[in-house]
Design a protein around this motif. Structure first.
Motif, PDB file in Angstrom:
ATOM      1  N   VAL A 153       0.825  -1.208   0.000  1.00 29.44           N
ATOM      2  CA  VAL A 153       0.000   0.000   0.000  1.00 29.44           C
ATOM      3  C   VAL A 153       0.864   1.265   0.000  1.00 29.44           C
ATOM      4  N   ASP A 154       2.057   1.176   0.574  1.00 31.05           N
ATOM      5  CA  ASP A 154       2.949   2.338   0.615  1.00 31.05           C
ATOM      6  C   ASP A 154       3.749   2.505  -0.669  1.00 31.05           C
ATOM      7  N   ARG A 155       3.614   1.540  -1.580  1.00 29.63           N
ATOM      8  CA  ARG A 155       4.370   1.579  -2.830  1.00 29.63           C
ATOM      9  C   ARG A 155       3.445   1.581  -4.051  1.00 29.63           C
ATOM     10  N   LEU A 156       2.200   1.999  -3.881  1.00 32.22           N
ATOM     11  CA  LEU A 156       1.241   1.956  -4.990  1.00 32.22           C
ATOM     12  C   LEU A 156       1.632   2.830  -6.180  1.00 32.22           C
ATOM     13  N   ASP A 157       2.540   3.790  -5.964  1.00 34.37           N
ATOM     14  CA  ASP A 157       2.982   4.606  -7.089  1.00 34.37           C
ATOM     15  C   ASP A 157       3.979   3.850  -7.971  1.00 34.37           C
ATOM     16  N   ASP A 158       4.467   2.700  -7.501  1.00 32.21           N
ATOM     17  CA  ASP A 158       5.353   1.836  -8.275  1.00 32.21           C
ATOM     18  C   ASP A 158       4.563   0.583  -8.657  1.00 32.21           C
TER      19      ASP A 158
END
Length: 174
Positions: A153-158
């Motif tokens: 969830v903390d890496r949804l931009d990747d």
């Protein structure tokens, strides 16, 4: 109070903790008594763990109803229709909670009024693997070895990294 049930209760007053524990025991006890077969050991603990994970997800990210999601995404049509249509089309994660579909808030970029681009790809990968959307939502909020201990969830931009991590997760055979 680590090591006791009380550490799970988000209140400090010992009397309130005792009241919550007693009410929980009554509710679970009544449900177990209604079964026509024995309760498998560990099932109640697994249910409680899952419910606590949902409560943590909701506290951190929110679980939005269809009308709120539709408004956030700019719909002027029938309340909730846009969210439900996008869920049905595999573009939003919708989970059945409290007798309705709710939408985890992490999948939205509210400032831009859009869904995060990784979400449809994650849904497609989950669907291909037969992973239910409620399990996908919970997986996104747990640390992942495939992401060096980061939560997806903390890496949804990747999107590529998170979809690859999901594919590795669902491909694990025990």
């Amino acid at each position: 109070m680590r090591g006791t049930v009380a550490h799970l209760v988000p209140v400090a007053d010992p009397d309130e903790v005792a009241t919550i524990i007693a009410a929980s025991k009554r509710a679970v006890g009544a449900a177990v008594e209604s079964l026509h077969f024995p309760l498998v050991p560990g099932v109640a603990a697994a249910i409680a763990e899952t419910d606590n994970a949902w409560r943590a997800l909701e506290a951190e990210h929110g679980l939005l109803d269809a009308a709120a999601v539709s408004r956030m995404l700019g719909s002027r049509g029938r309340p909730g229709a846009l969210a439900n249509d996008r869920r049905s089309a595999g573009k939003l994660i919708g989970v059945r909670r409290r007798h309705q579909y709710l939408y985890p808030g992490f999948q939205f970029d509210a400032a831009r009024g859009r869904t995060r681009p990784a979400i449809p790809a994650l849904i497609a990968a989950a669907d291909d693997a037969g992973l239910p959307h409620d399990e996908l939502a919970l997986w996104l909020c747990e640390p992942s070895g495939q992401l060096g201990g980061d939560r997806p969830v903390d890496r949804l931009d990747d999107a590529d990294a998170v979809v690859t991590a999901l594919s590795a997760h669902v491909g694990v055979q025990w």
